[in-house]
Design an enzyme around this catalytic site. Structure first.
Site, PDB file in Angstrom:
ATOM      1  N   HIS B 127      62.798  59.769   6.049  1.00  0.00           N
ATOM      2  CA  HIS B 127      63.172  58.898   7.166  1.00  0.00           C
ATOM      3  C   HIS B 127      64.672  58.630   7.012  1.00  0.00           C
ATOM      4  CE1 HIS B 127      63.461  55.085   9.403  1.00  0.00           C
ATOM      5  NE2 HIS B 127      62.293  55.358   9.942  1.00  0.00           N
ATOM      6  N   ASP B 204      60.418  55.722  -1.661  1.00  0.00           N
ATOM      7  CA  ASP B 204      60.277  55.009  -0.394  1.00  0.00           C
ATOM      8  C   ASP B 204      58.782  54.912  -0.102  1.00  0.00           C
ATOM      9  OD1 ASP B 204      59.913  54.329   2.252  1.00  0.00           O
ATOM     10  OD2 ASP B 204      61.297  55.828   3.059  1.00  0.00           O
ATOM     11  N   GLN B 207      55.511  54.279   4.051  1.00  0.00           N
ATOM     12  CA  GLN B 207      54.336  54.871   4.696  1.00  0.00           C
ATOM     13  C   GLN B 207      53.169  55.060   3.733  1.00  0.00           C
ATOM     14  OE1 GLN B 207      54.064  55.355   7.904  1.00  0.00           O
ATOM     15  NE2 GLN B 207      56.194  55.065   8.500  1.00  0.00           N
ATOM     16  N   LYS B 230      54.633  47.097   7.996  1.00  0.00           N
ATOM     17  CA  LYS B 230      53.777  48.287   8.098  1.00  0.00           C
ATOM     18  C   LYS B 230      52.453  48.076   7.371  1.00  0.00           C
ATOM     19  CE  LYS B 230      57.532  51.644   8.499  1.00  0.00           C
ATOM     20  NZ  LYS B 230      57.832  51.697   9.933  1.00  0.00           N
ATOM     21  N   CYS B 370      63.173  59.094  13.606  1.00  0.00           N
ATOM     22  CA  CYS B 370      64.156  58.771  12.566  1.00  0.00           C
ATOM     23  C   CYS B 370      64.114  59.798  11.436  1.00  0.00           C
ATOM     24  CB  CYS B 370      63.948  57.373  12.014  1.00  0.00           C
ATOM     25  SG  CYS B 370      64.099  56.108  13.261  1.00  0.00           S
TER      26      CYS B 370
END
Lengths: 143, 414
Positions: B127, B204, B207, B230, B370
């Site tokens: 991303h 990261d 997600q 999220k 993104c």
């Protein structure tokens, strides 16, 4: 789908864009980009003595951007540069939500049919791409 | 009958009732949880409860309310630490979101280790939030940004990792789960290889945290970032975890109130970790509500969440594969998907697809997600993405499929 922005005219211009080709004897060329989706367009004009004799575009984009570009090219061909600027001002105003007078609507012709896009903020940039590119081409070339 | 039979029956949905927005819009097929999830009532209630019963500026007040607000933050830190397997709640830094957390690492930590000629190694499926900060720090330090690429099954193989991570590598940064392809990257192996070369591993988790059990001790990474919104928490709260000795050695990112130890006319000393990185009044209510979101998720159980989402991915991919005009992007194996399922409708631009689906009460994302370098690498400008969470059901997927048929017939019908 009565509330659809996908009118018959828009779908037709998207499917059969008469003005989507690489104009060979263009006097001006300008690239436009829609940063929110990465769509790109190259607009080419053949201007002679202050009159836009030919307008054509290439590139890729959604149905809204493609149809808007094709309708615009139809509209400005044969018009003076000043008139094209005025029409572009009318169109961009309309897409930003400005009310059109009956005369404006008549002047914009088919382009006025894209008015409903002004109520879809996510798609405004798609409809504007060709017209902003037109402004860019005219600014860049001092027209 | 398997123990999860009740959750894998997609015709039954006990979850939507927990989410006011979904419960109030029964016609809505919300398939954009990878962008932001919906929030259950318990999270909204927690946010309200904070402001109604414990609202005061945390950390500095000497009265009971402020102490309660401070407690709310500390309890949230402890719960978040347990949730991701962090050994010490003091290393949980409150941020606004994943982007800010990753920027903190790129601005405060990266310049300590990067010299001209060094390399930062990331994946092509990052991303922008785990990509642009590294581009920027590479520009500032003279380091080089190197990419790892997936194979045809969307897998970044160990061979690829070993081809890209080497003696010049100082930082490896990767998404645990891709927001476009939906695949899980083997960040544990990446961390192991990074450490072989004395490089640092940044993960990261934006997600991954909503979809899979995360254990940072097992991954053995050095930094881990994720966003509250999220994972059914509020927007505006995000988390950075870092190894204590690294956080301790790093200079602050933002300076000002609450992050200082003492200030004179010409200088200042810093508060200990994590407050050193938390300038200004923190979103205590957000942290409190994120705590409630994690409690909610844990009450459902990861086994149930993973089983239901696997079933949703399977059903969605089966249905999309049956449509001849759909081109799936990413792995064909539904088991490889965690949330995101990307696709294109032949000859129709994704923005048109999303607009027409929207007219049919189906919410998906369309565009570059993104992740422009990934899309460019795959040779596409944009795509559609449906992303699922456990609160989705068969009806949502069926509405998507019906909507896509409409899209196709509008553009290609008679």
């Amino acid at each position: 789908m009565g509330n659809s922005i996908y009118s018959a005219a828009l779908m037709d211009h998207n499917a059969h864009p008469d003005n989507k080709y690489d104009l060979q004897d263009a006097t001006y060329s300008h690239d436009g980009i829609n940063p929110s989706c990465g769509d790109e367009m190259t607009l080419k004009l053949k201007v002679n003595d202050g009159v836009i004799e030919k307008a054509a575009f290439t590139g890729h984009g959604c149905a809204v951007s493609q149809a808007s570009a094709d309708i615009m090219a139809d509209l400005i061909e044969g018009e003076t540069v000043e008139e094209a600027r005025r029409l572009s001002g009318l169109f961009l105003g309309m897409i930003q939500g400005k009310e059109l007078s009956d005369q404006d609507r008549e002047d914009l012709d088919e382009a006025a049919e894209l008015e409903s896009i002004s109520r879809m903020p996510a798609r405004v940039k798609c409809a504007e791409l060709a017209w902003r590119t037109l402004d860019g081409i005219l600014d860049e070339n001092g027209e | 009958m398997s123990p999860n039979a009740h959750v894998t029956d997609l015709t039954v949905n006990p979850y939507k009732a927990d989410f006011p927005l979904l419960a109030n819009n029964p016609e809505l097929a919300f398939l954009d949880s990878a962008a932001t999830a919906q929030r259950p009532a318990v999270v909204l209630d927690a946010q309200r409860r904070f402001y109604e019963t414990m609202n005061a500026n945390p950390l500095r007040g000497l009265y009971k309310l402020s102490v309660e607000a401070t407690e709310a933050i500390q309890q949230a830190r402890q719960h978040i630490a347990r949730f991701i397997g962090a050994p010490n709640a003091k290393d949980i830094v409150l941020c606004r979101n994943t982007s800010e957390a990753l920027n903190l690492v790129a601005f405060s930590f990266a310049p300590m280790v990067l010299r001209p000629g060094d390399e930062v190694c990331i994946t092509i499926m990052e991303h922008h939030s785990n990509l642009v900060p590294w581009q920027q720090v590479c520009k500032r330090t003279g380091a080089k940004l190197v990419y790892m690429y997936p194979d045809k099954n969307s897998v970044i193989t160990e061979e690829e990792m070993r081809a890209k991570i080497g003696p010049k590598t100082k930082i490896v940064a990767a998404a645990q789960v891709s927001n476009v392809l939906g695949v899980e990257n083997d960040v544990k192996t990446m961390a192991k290889i990074a450490h072989e070369f004395d490089a640092y591993m940044v993960v990261d988790g934006a997600q991954s945290v909503p979809h899979i059990t995360v254990d940072i001790a097992d991954i053995d990474c050095d930094f881990f970032a994720f966003s509250g919104h999220k994972i059914f928490g509020p927007m505006g709260i995000g988390i950075l975890w870092g190894r204590h000795e690294l956080l301790d050695a790093m200079p602050p990112f933002l300076t000002g109130g609450e992050m200082i130890e003492s200030v004179t006319q010409q200088g200042a000393t810093w508060a200990p970790v994590p407050e050193k990185f938390e300038a200004g009044t923190q979103d205590a209510a957000g942290a409190y509500a994120l705590n409630a979101a994690i409690t909610y998720v844990e009450s459902l159980g990861w086994g149930a969440i993973e089983a239901r989402e696997a079933e949703l991915a399977k059903y969605c991919i089966e249905q999309l594969s049956a449509l001849p005009f759909i081109r799936l992007i990413g792995p064909a194996d539904p088991a490889a998907h965690h949330g995101a399922i990307s696709f294109n409708v032949c000859t129709v631009h994704p923005h048109d697809v999303a607009s027409i689906l929207d007219m049919n009460d189906v919410a998906i994302r369309a565009g570059h997600h993104c992740a422009q370098p990934l899309l460019a690498w795959m040779g596409i400008e944009s795509c559609c993405r449906a992303s699922v969470a456990f609160y989705n059901d068969k009806q949502d997927i069926d509405k998507l499929v019906e909507g896509l048929k409409k899209v196709w017939s509008m553009f290609n019908g008679e």
